[in-house]
Every structure is written in C-alpha cells, then in structure tokens.
Motif scaffolding. Structure first.
Motif, PDB file in Angstrom:
ATOM      1  N   THR A   1      15.134  24.499 -43.738  1.00  0.00           N
ATOM      2  CA  THR A   1      15.355  24.193 -42.325  1.00  0.00           C
ATOM      3  C   THR A   1      14.035  24.042 -41.586  1.00  0.00           C
TER       4      THR A   1
ATOM      5  N   ASP B   1      12.186  20.827 -43.277  1.00  0.00           N
ATOM      6  CA  ASP B   1      12.805  19.502 -43.128  1.00  0.00           C
ATOM      7  C   ASP B   1      13.610  19.363 -41.838  1.00  0.00           C
ATOM      8  N   GLY B   2      14.591  20.239 -41.652  1.00  0.00           N
ATOM      9  CA  GLY B   2      15.525  20.085 -40.543  1.00  0.00           C
ATOM     10  C   GLY B   2      14.813  20.081 -39.199  1.00  0.00           C
ATOM     11  N   LEU B   3      13.893  21.021 -39.024  1.00  0.00           N
ATOM     12  CA  LEU B   3      13.180  21.111 -37.748  1.00  0.00           C
ATOM     13  C   LEU B   3      11.758  20.570 -37.894  1.00  0.00           C
ATOM     14  N   ALA B   4      11.563  19.710 -38.903  1.00  0.00           N
ATOM     15  CA  ALA B   4      10.220  19.215 -39.231  1.00  0.00           C
ATOM     16  C   ALA B   4       9.534  18.541 -38.060  1.00  0.00           C
ATOM     17  N   SER B   5      10.332  17.919 -37.189  1.00  0.00           N
ATOM     18  CA  SER B   5       9.715  17.143 -36.119  1.00  0.00           C
ATOM     19  C   SER B   5       9.408  17.992 -34.900  1.00  0.00           C
ATOM     20  N   ASP B   6       9.826  19.235 -34.937  1.00  0.00           N
ATOM     21  CA  ASP B   6       9.680  20.069 -33.740  1.00  0.00           C
ATOM     22  C   ASP B   6       8.447  20.969 -33.860  1.00  0.00           C
ATOM     23  N   ARG B   7       8.071  21.542 -32.739  1.00  0.00           N
ATOM     24  CA  ARG B   7       6.993  22.513 -32.735  1.00  0.00           C
ATOM     25  C   ARG B   7       7.630  23.877 -32.485  1.00  0.00           C
TER      26      ARG B   7
ATOM     27  N   ASP C   1      10.113  23.953 -29.331  1.00  0.00           N
ATOM     28  CA  ASP C   1       9.814  23.233 -28.088  1.00  0.00           C
ATOM     29  C   ASP C   1      10.912  22.246 -27.714  1.00  0.00           C
ATOM     30  N   ALA C   2      11.312  21.430 -28.680  1.00  0.00           N
ATOM     31  CA  ALA C   2      12.270  20.368 -28.390  1.00  0.00           C
ATOM     32  C   ALA C   2      13.704  20.827 -28.614  1.00  0.00           C
ATOM     33  N   VAL C   3      13.960  21.501 -29.716  1.00  0.00           N
ATOM     34  CA  VAL C   3      15.347  21.826 -30.047  1.00  0.00           C
ATOM     35  C   VAL C   3      15.895  22.977 -29.211  1.00  0.00           C
TER      36      VAL C   3
ATOM     37  N   GLU D   1      17.018  26.788 -28.670  1.00  0.00           N
ATOM     38  CA  GLU D   1      17.453  27.937 -29.473  1.00  0.00           C
ATOM     39  C   GLU D   1      18.342  27.534 -30.636  1.00  0.00           C
ATOM     40  N   THR D   2      18.023  28.008 -31.831  1.00  0.00           N
ATOM     41  CA  THR D   2      18.912  27.844 -32.977  1.00  0.00           C
ATOM     42  C   THR D   2      18.955  29.162 -33.725  1.00  0.00           C
ATOM     43  N   MET D   3      20.003  29.366 -34.497  1.00  0.00           N
ATOM     44  CA  MET D   3      20.064  30.577 -35.310  1.00  0.00           C
ATOM     45  C   MET D   3      20.732  30.272 -36.639  1.00  0.00           C
TER      46      MET D   3
END
Lengths: 432, 432
Positions: free
Chosen positions: B142, B145-151, B290-292, B294-296
């Motif tokens: 995750t 890859d999944g959050l690869a584009s986020d900071r 930064d972009a997404v 909150e995730t858990m």
C-alpha cells in the motif's frame, strides 16, 4: 528507454484537476520513483478557450479527442470525464491505438470492465481503474496483489460516501433525511441529482467491480440485489440503536460452493463491528479471506485529491510497466463463471418491524407464522409506545433464506391483526 | 518463458507451514494468475529426518543451505526462519546467487533493510518483505504502490498483536497484566519470552520499516523513541476511560519540514479514533497523506495463514517479475536522508498523573509550574479517591514540545507537595 512519459488527460473536473495538481506538486517524488518525468501534454475539455486557474498552458487544451489519440508521443490516456458512452468510446479508442489507460470510471468499469480489460490485453496495454471504487483507498490493488494468494469469501463495504454521510448525520445529529441530504449537497458530497447514490445504483456498480475481481468472475450489474435508502422508515434508526445496531447502506458479496450473492441495501450492523463506526463521507471495505481472515480498508471514498491519489498511483504503475516494456501482461480473464445463488441459498438474519393491532395473542399468532415457515426467532420484542391504534413488533430471526423471508413477508399480509410490515433489514456481519 | 517457478523454502515453522499450505491448496488459482505452476523444491530445516505432517516429500528436506543456494533451478528463496544473523546471511547469499528473495523477517529488514535492498538491486533480484509488518495486512504494498503518488506525513500504528491483546483484555475484561499475558501465551499470541513485544522493540522494528518506506528515507532503530508497557500503572486504564481515551501501545511516525519523529509507547487515543477500537490480536495502521487524507488498514497482525498470505502475495509478485524478466527493477535508494527532530521540535499533548499531598493551593502551585514552562493546560482534574495519604491529579496539556514535557517532569520532582509523577502518556491522534 523512454526519457519521459507523456499523458493525455480526458477531463479537468474535480478529479482531473486533482491529478494535474499531484503530478505537478509531487513531480520530484515521481521522478525519483520512476527515473523519468511524467508530463501532461494535452487535455480534452468541453471548452478549450475558457480561462482556467491552472499551471497547464492554454495551448494544451483541446475539444478534439483525435488530437490525443492520434498523437504518437502520448503514452497514457487518463480518463476522468465520467459518464458512460463517451468515456467508454474514448477508452476503446485509446486501447486500440496502443495507449495505456487509467480510468476512474465506475459506470464504464461496472458495465464493460471485462470487455475493456480483454481489449487492453489484446492490445498489450494496461487498463488500471483503482479510482473507480473507494476513492483514495487502494482496494483494487489490494484484491489484485496484496491478497492475491488468498481465496476471498466475503466482502462487505460502505462504498458510497453520500449515503453514509446522510445516515451518519441522521444517526448522530438526529437530522431528517432531507436535512442531511441538503447538507451533503452543500458540502459537495452529493450530486445535484443524488438518485444513483440513494437508490444504491452507484454502490451496486462498485460492488460488481469488487466482486468480479475478488471472486475472479464476471459479475453483471443485474446480479446485484438492490434496495435504496427510501425503504428506511421514520424510527428505524432509533430502533436499530435500541438493539445495538447501526443502519448502514452496505454492499455485500459472498461466495461459497453454492455460488455468489451480491447485494446493496440498508442493513443492520452490530455496533461492535468495525464497519459500524465508519462515519460521514468515509468508505471502508471489510474483506474476509480463507487464509488471511478479517481485514478492513478505510479511507475517503471520494473527493478531488483522494481520488486523484488513486489515479496517480495507477499512472505510476502504468509508467513503470511502460518503462520496463511489460505493459498489458496481466491475466484478466475470469477464472470462474458467475453462478448466482437462488433465494433459497441466500442465508441471513432479518430484522422485521411489523405494525399490528394491539390485541391479546397477536404475538403468538405471528410467531407461529415464522415457525410454520421453518424460521426460528432470536428476538421478539414489542417496543414501548402505541402508534396510530397499533403497536410495532420487532422480530429478529436466526439464519433463514431470503426465500423464507419473502414467504413470511407474504404470509404476514394475510394476517388480520397485521396493519403492515413497516420495514425490514438484513442483519449483516454476524454468524459468518 | 519459464514453464514453472521453483522455490527454496527456508524454515517450515508457523509461517513456513502456512506458505506450503497456501501454495498447495490454492495452486489452481496461482496457476491461473501466473500461467505456470509454482512449486517448492527444497526446504531448509534443522532436522531433515523428522517426520512431518505435510504433503512435502521427505527428500525435499535438507539441513544444508548450500543445497538451495547452489541449485540453479531454484528461482526464489523464501526466508521464514526468523531471527537475525543466520537469516541475514542466507538472504545475502541468495541475492548474490541471483535468486529473488521473499522474507517475513522484521529483525533483518529493520536492521539491514536498505543494505539488502541495495544488494538486491545490484544483483537484479527482487527482495520483498510484506510479511515483516502487519501479518496479513498488505501495508508495504500500500505504501509502495497504492499511495505511491502521495506524500505521507503521518503514520500511526498498532503493529504488535501481543501487546494489543493484553491491553484489550485488561480494558474490556478487567484482567491484570499477568493474567492477560498468560492468556496471550496460552493462545500462541505471545512468545515464551515476550520481552521484545512488551518492551516495544518488536513494534519499533516495524515502525522503522514502515517509516523508511513511507518517508523514502533511512530510519535506524535508534531513531525510534521507545517506552515499554511497564510504564503503565495500576488505574491508568480506568483513568483513560474516564477521560474518553483508550490506552494503546502505538507506533507513531511523523514528518514535517523540521524532520522526522518516530516513537513506540503506550499512548492515550480518543475513543472516537478508528485505532481505539482495534482490539485483541488485530493490527491496524492509520496513514495520513497530504492528498489522500486519512486512511486505515486493519487485519490480523500475526498467525500462520495470515502471515503466509502476505508471503505468498510476495511470491506471486516475484514470480510475475521473473516470468516477465523484470525482476529487481524497483528504485529502493531513499530519496531523503533521515533528519531526526530534536525534543524541542516534537510537539504533542500530554496526560500527566501526579500524586500530590492533599493540601490547599497545591493545584495552583502545580499549574504555575506548567505556565512557567510555557505549557498551557487543557484539563486539570482531581479524580475522586484518596490514595495513601495523597491524591492523584490529572493534568492534560495543550500542544507542548517533548522538551517542555521533560522539563516539567524534572521541575515537579523538586516540588515539596508532589509525592511522585505516577505516569504520563502522549495523547495521540488529536490536533493533527
């Protein structure tokens, strides 16, 4: 090896704007990850002359899809226009032109996902669609890669942020449906026409996409049993609370040796279940696998930057494959045909709220109807309060089939003491 | 193209047994996904003659690592022996021999992850380690890859199942620490020597692995500030409850322009926070990007089949790369050097429980110490009950630095009315 990756962006709306922002603001990070820069070259819009507050140069904008499809320097098409027909055609054209595609389009993927994935395979192109379900939560990738070795048997999800926002406000702030919907619209969580959300169609599309992937099969939208939010009656949320449940608009997909069952409907979820406390516009999908057991993935189900995070994650994956020359090499043909269960085979617990005439013996009579249909009752309660010359009985069944539930509903209509069945709910997430 | 993938398995314990089971029972599914079969060829064990209840043939077992490393037909080494030195050496030898490696080893990855990833890159081999953190939860994938584009800016995790099980039993079933630990041991959640768990070292290793990846940097174990479960005093869990918090043994990693802070310690988490209701042996990691937003990610943090699911997911990914001839092509060099924050820069809220002599003016005096150190107080409470000739005061601060907190602790020692500071906790997951 390519010295840069060039993107043609279809749409610069909420999600498209987010994608442009992330590609721009995180360009150093992407460059570090990929070794080459990723740049937007052209953007398809409805009005190419409109002034936009963006770093993208005015000459990049075009209203002509051909300009993107026929540009050999464009490696990837990112489709974020939404809708059905136009988007599907654009994706097909891009794949036929040998371009990879990243899409956030749940309508297209739910209706034509397998067809398009097949087309992508034939053209040795990637077709990625992480953002079509669960906004910023990497669900597709988790099912495809993270849990790739497992056999998923159940998947329960809150996959529509609008309805979850409305139900949260109704439960926690005691707002009416109308007030909650108005607030959702005001905050941008609900569209001008919210019917696809509140009728459950949006969630059904997402469940079809997830179930197809989780069970390696071909789920069609009409395999999904759907009940909209309109079945929720005044007092139901309070009743749920009284019995330790929360009402959630939830998707459910299950698979066993009999086949597959998929539904989207308001359900009762026990408060201790992790999905019960997923509030507001958040989404979460609870996945049960043979080997892994219980897992849950939680995050923002919509919104510009969250959804764009998923799109850009897909862009990175597609770029990697392009740079390595291994695009379009995933197996997408489903392993199993989709065998839908009959109502006899779909088992669950049900919560029935029945308005009856306040007479001696009514409870005994009703109970006998359940036992005549082979349904055993877990709870029979007559909550306090007398409504319009009648009382509301609550009957919670043990495990019964959907057919038994339907037969009981039918039988109750012919009982003189019954005014009407006020509402009913499946109880989700218990007695797995 | 290869007609099958051959695995050398190091260890057939709890996780190794699970991997063998999944590869066997799900072989049709794997074959469908990869197009070729995946087979275990040799298994390194301590006693090759021991009778085992497994489908693996007796002649596959060996005590000689050379037999696996020097077998050119073995494509992948799966390391599930655990421990540090021997496992690390085996991984190094496998990579030098040009074999891909899948490991579940948190000790090795926390101590030498970047070194080994570099070695893998040099040898054009994959080194995958999903199972080293979070058992069956696909966290590494995750973040990668999944959050690869986020900071990613913050990551809070319950990453040790043993301590979470103990704290859950203490809170919900009012068991003592000793009773809860005994139950955890009996159920196989705690090892014979649970010190790495209860001292926080196990969680610190996992947080170092996660933070390195999330922040693209090189976190060392000694960058992690660690406090063990032994700091929890009798009555603390009840006090937490009284103020709407749950005590969790949590890892926290944060990054801002000042640098990085990482800790593992018992913290107070507001009950409404999704991590507060992660119970028993379950793990969950809360990621803020930064972009997404909150995730858990939630699931089983340990156990044979859950952990084996992650290992086998990695095997599938490594097989795909081998079949496509693109193994060892990920960029693993960290983008940033690890700049640890000073205590002045680490900001948080604190809960202080202070035993004081029951005298008039003590509260005023103590409050003045806080304000003298520039710390503003959110809550000052004297809970009911008089303990051993004194009372326990609770002071909850607004945001202060760890240095201010330390200075206050120091200053309190010199106050005549103060018996002692009974305990203190950082308040996690508030005022982001």
């Amino acid at each position: 090896m390519k010295s840069e990756i060039t993107i043609g962006l279809l749409g610069l709306g909420v999600v498209g704007g987010g994608v442009a922002t992330i590609l721009h603001e995180h360009q150093d990070d992407l460059n570090h990850k990929l070794g080459v820069p990723v740049k937007i070259k052209k953007v398809l819009v409805k009005d190419a002359t409109k002034k936009r507050d963006t770093y993208l140069a005015q000459e990049m904008f075009t209203t002509d899809l051909d300009e993107l499809i026929e540009d050999p320097s464009i490696d990837l098409i990112v489709e974020v226009i939404g809708g059905a027909t136009e988007a599907k055609q654009a994706i097909e054209r891009a794949l036929r032109a040998g371009k990879g595609v990243v899409t956030a389009n749940k309508d297209v993927m739910a209706e034509s996902g397998l067809e398009l994935l097949k087309l992508a395979d034939e053209n040795k192109c990637d077709l990625f669609y992480e953002a079509s379900v669960g906004g910023g939560i990497p669900l597709i990738r988790t099912l495809e890669d993270g849990l790739a070795s497992d056999r998923i048997t159940a998947l329960t999800g809150i996959v529509n942020g609008t309805t979850n926002f409305i139900l949260t406000k109704m439960k926690l702030e005691k707002k009416s449906y109308e007030e909650a919907l108005a607030e959702a619209t005001e905050l941008g969580f609900a569209e001008a026409d919210p019917s696809a959300d509140v009728d459950g169609i949006d969630a059904a599309r997402k469940m079809a996409i997830l179930a197809s992937l989780a069970f390696s099969t071909d789920v069609h939208l009409d395999n999904v049993f759907v009940r909209g939010m309109d079945v929720i009656q005044e007092g139901d949320l309070e009743l749920a609370e009284q019995f330790g449940y929360t009402v959630k608009m939830a998707g459910s997909a299950k698979k066993d040796e009999d086949g597959i069952e998929i539904s989207v409907e308001p359900v009762f979820i026990r408060n201790a279940h992790p999905l019960a406390s997923v509030n507001n516009e958040f989404n979460a999908v609870y996945v049960y696998g043979d080997a892994v057991g219980e897992t849950m993935f939680y995050g923002p189900g919509a919104g510009s930057l969250p959804t764009a995070t998923s799109v850009t994650g897909d862009i990175i994956a597609a770029c990697r494959n392009l740079l390595l020359g291994v695009n379009g090499r995933r197996v997408h043909a489903p392993q199993h045909s989709c065998k839908a269960k009959s109502d006899d085979q779909i088992i669950g617990r049900y919560f029935h709220r029945i308005s009856v005439k306040d007479k001696v013996g009514v409870l005994t009579h009703l109970s006998s109807i359940y036992s005549n249909h082979g349904a055993s009752l877990a709870t029979v309660v007559q909550p306090e309060g007398n409504q319009n010359g009648g009382v509301d009985l609550v009957m919670i069944t043990h495990q019964i089939s959907r057919q038994q539930h339907k037969d009981i509903m039918q039988a109750l209509q012919n009982v003189p003491e019954v005014n009407k069945v006020v509402s009913y709910y499946r109880v989700e997430g218990e007695n797995k």
